[in-house]
Design an enzyme around this catalytic site. Sequence first.
Site, PDB file in Angstrom:
ATOM      1  CE  LYS A 177       1.096   0.856  -2.378  1.00 38.29           C
ATOM      2  NZ  LYS A 177      -0.294   1.029  -2.865  1.00 38.29           N
ATOM      3  CG  ASP A 206       2.808  -1.812   3.074  1.00 37.63           C
ATOM      4  OD1 ASP A 206       1.657  -2.261   3.189  1.00 37.63           O
ATOM      5  OD2 ASP A 206       3.627  -2.257   2.258  1.00 37.63           O
ATOM      6  CG  HIS A 207      -3.311  -0.805   3.695  1.00 40.01           C
ATOM      7  ND1 HIS A 207      -2.914  -0.622   2.398  1.00 40.01           N
ATOM      8  CD2 HIS A 207      -4.250  -1.778   3.659  1.00 40.01           C
ATOM      9  CE1 HIS A 207      -3.588  -1.460   1.618  1.00 40.01           C
ATOM     10  NE2 HIS A 207      -4.404  -2.161   2.353  1.00 40.01           N
ATOM     11  CE  LYS A 211      -4.514  -5.742   4.416  1.00 44.56           C
ATOM     12  NZ  LYS A 211      -5.919  -5.573   4.156  1.00 44.56           N
ATOM     13  CG  HIS A 269       0.503  -3.917  -0.194  1.00 40.00           C
ATOM     14  ND1 HIS A 269       0.806  -2.904   0.682  1.00 40.00           N
ATOM     15  CD2 HIS A 269      -0.528  -3.453  -0.943  1.00 40.00           C
ATOM     16  CE1 HIS A 269      -0.023  -1.886   0.466  1.00 40.00           C
ATOM     17  NE2 HIS A 269      -0.822  -2.182  -0.514  1.00 40.00           N
TER      18      HIS A 269
HETATM   19  C1  BG6 Z   1      -3.578  -0.509  -2.133  1.00 44.27           C
HETATM   20  C2  BG6 Z   1      -3.492  -0.504  -3.633  1.00 44.27           C
HETATM   21  O1  BG6 Z   1      -2.338  -0.197  -1.568  1.00 44.27           O
HETATM   22  O2  BG6 Z   1      -3.980  -1.791  -1.690  1.00 44.27           O
HETATM   23  C3  BG6 Z   1      -4.809  -0.901  -4.251  1.00 44.27           C
HETATM   24  O3  BG6 Z   1      -3.130   0.797  -4.085  1.00 44.27           O
HETATM   25  C4  BG6 Z   1      -5.279  -2.215  -3.681  1.00 44.27           C
HETATM   26  O4  BG6 Z   1      -4.704  -0.989  -5.651  1.00 44.27           O
HETATM   27  C5  BG6 Z   1      -5.241  -2.190  -2.161  1.00 44.27           C
HETATM   28  O5  BG6 Z   1      -6.591  -2.457  -4.149  1.00 44.27           O
HETATM   29  C6  BG6 Z   1      -5.526  -3.556  -1.590  1.00 44.27           C
HETATM   30  O6  BG6 Z   1      -5.680  -3.465  -0.202  1.00 44.27           O
HETATM   31  P1  BG6 Z   1      -6.508  -4.534   0.607  1.00 44.27           P
HETATM   32  O7  BG6 Z   1      -6.335  -4.137   2.021  1.00 44.27           O
HETATM   33  O8  BG6 Z   1      -7.926  -4.449   0.135  1.00 44.27           O
HETATM   34  O9  BG6 Z   1      -5.912  -5.867   0.281  1.00 44.27           O
END
Ligand code: BG6
Length: 518
Positions: A177, A206-207, A211, A269
């Site tokens: 993304k 979308d990581h 989770k 997200h």
């Molecule tokens: C990423 C964003 O997708 O997600 C970042 O580009 C953000 O800006 C990050 O800091 C947050 O991920 P997590 O897993 O730390 O909540």
Amino acid sequence: MNQGQHDSSMAASTSLQTCDVLIDDFKTEPFTIVIFGGAGDLTKRMLLPTLYHLNHDGRLPKDFSIVGFGLPGMSGEAYRHLTRASIEQFASESVAAEDWEAFSQHLFYLTADFNSDEGYKALHNLLGDICVPTQQRKKEVIFYLAVPPVAAPTIIERLGRHKLCAGTFDPKIVMEKPFGRDRPSAVELNRTILGVFEEKQVYRIDHYLGKETVQNIIFFRFANSIFEPLWNRRYIDHIQITVAEHIGLEQRGLFYEQTGVVRDIVQNHIMQLVALVAMEPPVGFEADLIRDEKVKVFRTIRPMDEAYIDQFTVRGQYGPGKIDGADARGYREEGDIPPDSNTPTFFAAKLYFDTWRWADVPFYIRTGKRLAKRVTEISVQFKQPPLKLLGSACDVLEPNRLVLGVQPQEAISLGLSVKYPGVGNQPHTVTMDFNYETSFHVGRHNAYERLIIDCFKGDLTLFARQDGVEAMWSIVDPIVQRWEATPAPDFPNYKAGSWGPHKANEMLEKEGRTWRMW
Ligand code: BG6
């Protein structure tokens, strides 16, 4: 209990037990993963450490290769050094010499320009040499695009042109993304991808979906029968979704200034969280059945016109403040950020869903960088009891609240009002709590491990589909357009280390509600 009842309850409990002990015994076939942006930030922080972990845990096959593609001028030896350094820095455990030895033999580096045909010819030759065929005599290749969005179309077109996705190659593509900058560019990018790949070969990552606590939203909702009857407008007053970040830009000024909070977090997200909370039960657990339901959610979000955006969305940009007791710079003082930047780093909004289940139930969402704390959480606030049976004590009754903690608290907590001991009729709020760490005693998994394994398996459930991505852009595009057309006169309007601009609080207070605070 008669025999029939006994049999049916046995059947039910057996199926639950079977479900409980399902072990993931998937055997990965030989594969090669080609990482475009092979020496970039995401690759160093996430991809290489994740692949190392998976190999260490025995989740990768004997025959696999990792090809870094990028940065002219880097030798294979230098790439191995870079990989080792990034694993040492970002992997959760120390690197044993024999593990490293075993892993490093699978590493290759191709020094090439994304735009030059030579690099793709060299890639074709390299893949011809190193790919070990699967049982179906195919060469499974995963093209992982860990590159800025502008680089993607060129790479995809070249992959097609150089026949890297045809013949004996069995390709998949993983897209990071943000997927496009708005709906039209996402449509265009999809068209480019689908000119070379089939939709079932496309993994839009979308990581957040990797989770455990995000996946658990589906389990919580659909593996229990007690909450689903309450999960609607009859019992729920409103829902809050918070994705609060404590960190700032982390050397990503150039990217962030072009992107801003809506494209970085809200379009992907937050929308994924919204979909999991609001969706209808899918008719099965297959990828497309779940993704169908999510897309329906996006389509039912009430469209926002300019008047609505002005009234029910709040933007913010952080100024100087304090983070963990130390002075922190404002956004406009960060590297690569112009002193008059109009890029928002905070977002809050009220959304409505025009569905039978959610009509008139507000969803308040907020996210921002450099906020007081790192918290990602979904809070479901139930309505007050229909009668004030307990007289004036009810005036101070806390509503029941169900909190699904995504991070850092990986937990579920249900707030209940009980009688405080003593002669008075004093209500008191207590919580029933579940915590991942204390219940399961498992280490935290990096979201990428799950997603990469799913990609090997060909399971698309946790990846966004084309129509979903486009629908998510349709929701946020009007907001981005409105905000870009009318620069914020009050930026910066919140201090680093605070909970964001006052207007976000006012938006809820006008409706007799408050944001959750920690
Ligand atoms: C990423 C964003 O997708 O997600 C970042 O580009 C953000 O800006 C990050 O800091 C947050 O991920 P997590 O897993 O730390 O909540």
